[in-house]
Design an enzyme around this catalytic site. Structure first.
Site, PDB file in Angstrom:
ATOM      1  N   TYR A 329       0.856  -1.181   0.000  1.00 44.07           N
ATOM      2  CA  TYR A 329       0.000   0.000   0.000  1.00 44.07           C
ATOM      3  C   TYR A 329       0.899   1.240   0.000  1.00 44.07           C
ATOM      4  O   TYR A 329       1.890   1.255   0.717  1.00 44.07           O
ATOM      5  CB  TYR A 329      -0.835   0.071   1.292  1.00 44.07           C
ATOM      6  CG  TYR A 329      -2.034  -0.842   1.388  1.00 44.07           C
ATOM      7  CD1 TYR A 329      -2.233  -1.894   0.506  1.00 44.07           C
ATOM      8  CD2 TYR A 329      -2.973  -0.636   2.395  1.00 44.07           C
ATOM      9  CE1 TYR A 329      -3.342  -2.717   0.628  1.00 44.07           C
ATOM     10  CE2 TYR A 329      -4.080  -1.456   2.526  1.00 44.07           C
ATOM     11  CZ  TYR A 329      -4.258  -2.500   1.639  1.00 44.07           C
ATOM     12  OH  TYR A 329      -5.354  -3.309   1.771  1.00 44.07           O
ATOM     13  N   GLU A 403     -21.264   5.720  19.907  1.00 41.93           N
ATOM     14  CA  GLU A 403     -22.034   6.168  18.733  1.00 41.93           C
ATOM     15  C   GLU A 403     -22.243   7.678  18.688  1.00 41.93           C
ATOM     16  O   GLU A 403     -22.494   8.244  17.624  1.00 41.93           O
ATOM     17  CB  GLU A 403     -23.399   5.463  18.721  1.00 41.93           C
ATOM     18  CG  GLU A 403     -23.277   3.981  18.414  1.00 41.93           C
ATOM     19  CD  GLU A 403     -24.593   3.249  18.590  1.00 41.93           C
ATOM     20  OE1 GLU A 403     -25.418   3.699  19.403  1.00 41.93           O
ATOM     21  OE2 GLU A 403     -24.792   2.217  17.930  1.00 41.93           O
TER      22      GLU A 403
END
Ligand SMILES: [Zn+2]
Ligand SMILES: [Zn+2]
Length: 423
Positions: A329, A403
């Site tokens: 990568y 969240e």
């Protein structure tokens, strides 16, 4: 109340929008974002197998009236939003794959899903937080679609499979999406992406201009000696001893030839195998390892010197050795100009004091393949409850995301998009 006021001011500065309306859109969508995230969390799918995930994303994008492309790089989904006036083309990216990790936390939406990995049945969990990335980008697509009459230019919402790596023998991820021309027609001018972090407090953003995450190269070394009796090494060539010298030499490249005050370099040998019993000097030895770099010049130098070092050390001890370094990568390189251009947008979204200039990370991201093609900015979003004493790392069974952190992700993507396209 104060916070709400601040948000309204923030969004008013760059857009010709009904700021109050947009702000309300962002607040109103929170429960949906959480619902989507929980759905994906409970239904995680492994890299290149994100079939149901892709279906749900595509259905949502279609319901917004976007032009939708599916099956890109196997299971990738792209939604194209055309603004009222022509302009630049911006891409926003979310990765969508999960990992072969069993979930341990006792959440009401805990994953008990199973998948197949390397021929075995494995538990599957969104243990890197890509479920939150999907939910955030679905919300951004919804809000921007509602406001498309006020957008100048085009937005491509890229939902990318296999960020964690395609299964052996398969292509996948950002590299394959680029190969399949995801950044073409219309041609993308810039791309933004984010990653949520289990160890970064919610309501914060981390960024770094230049090399933010490392380039990865895996390498394999084969050392060929000459087998003999363990009691008489002089009658053979010992590949295990030569391997030890090679490991030493490679680490010395890092410590003696790399300008480490500029950027980090990490080299690790992860596996070494050779031999069968105590009194046999074996014929050969194999090693595999990983190289992490944050600067292209340093990476090129390491590759050249690793090849020389491996061959020359082996030769010095009458052995032979070869090294294969894979393409890996690239560096997740945040375009310097784009980053400074967009920094005010990050600050507007999060509040100046909540935007943190980070150090580079020696982990990697295949977002880098997009950045090789077009200028890109990849930033980090907080997912840790403030005051948490132990944040569990990504890719582990106790990995947990608060969240409440997702809202800032929605807001930041919207702020970045509007500022980039409309200014
Ligand atoms: Zn990951
Ligand atoms: Zn990830």
């Amino acid at each position: 109340m104060k916070k709400l006021l601040l948000t309204i001011v923030i969004l008013s500065s760059s857009i010709g929008f009904s700021q109050h309306g947009l702000d309300k859109d962002i607040t109103d969508i929170e429960s949906k974002v959480i619902e989507w995230r929980r759905h994906f969390h409970q239904n995680p799918e492994l890299s290149n197998r994100e079939f149901k995930t892709a279906e749900k994303i595509a259905a949502h994008l279609k319901s917004l009236g976007l032009e939708v492309q599916t099956g890109i790089a196997h299971t990738g989904v792209v939604g194209i939003l055309k603004g009222k006036k022509p302009g630049k083309v911006l891409a926003l990216r979310a990765d969508i794959d999960a990992l072969p990790v069993p979930e341990r936390a006792d959440l009401p939406f805990k994953s008990v899903a199973k998948g197949e990995f390397r021929g075995a049945e494995v538990p599957v969990m969104h243990a890197c937080g890509h479920d939150t990335h999907i939910a955030i980008l679905m919300a951004v697509a919804e809000i921007l679609s509602k406001n498309k009459n006020k957008i100048k230019g085009t937005i491509k919402f890229i939902f990318q499979p296999a960020e964690e790596g395609a299964p052996p023998g398969e292509e996948g991820g950002a590299k394959l999406m680029v190969k399949e021309n995801v950044l073409k027609n219309p041609d993308v001018d810039a791309i933004f992406g984010l990653h949520i972090g289990s160890g970064q407090p919610i309501n914060t953003i981390g960024y770094k201009p230049g090399g933010a995450l490392a380039a990865v190269n895996s390498f394999e070394i084969n050392v060929k000696g000459k087998q003999t009796h363990g009691s008489a090494p002089w009658s053979g060539v010992d590949p295990i001893m030569v391997s030890a010298k090679i490991i030493d030499g490679l680490q010395t490249l890092v410590s003696r030839e790399m300008p480490l005050t500029q950027e980090a370099v990490v080299l690790s040998i992860g596996k070494i195998s050779s031999g069968v019993r105590s009194n046999i000097i074996p014929e050969s030895a194999q090693m595999i390892g990983t190289l992490r770099t944050l600067d292209t010049k340093m990476q090129t130098h390491m590759h050249k010197r690793m090849r020389e070092m491996v061959a020359d050390i082996a030769k010095a001890y009458r052995a032979e050795a070869t090294i294969d370094i894979d393409e890996g990568y690239p560096i997740t390189f945040n375009d310097i100009d784009l980053t400074s251009q967009m920094l005010p947008s990050l600050e507007k979204a999060a509040g100046k004091e909540n935007v943190i200039l980070m150090k580079a990370i020696t982990g990697a991201e295949d977002f880098s393949f997009f950045q090789k093609e077009v200028p890109g900015l990849f930033f980090f979003l907080g997912g840790m409850t403030p005051g948490t004493t132990e944040a569990f790392p990504h890719h582990t069974p106790d990995f947990f995301i608060d969240e409440a952190g997702m809202q800032l992700g929605v807001k930041t993507f919207i702020q970045l998009s509007l500022d980039y396209l409309n200014n």
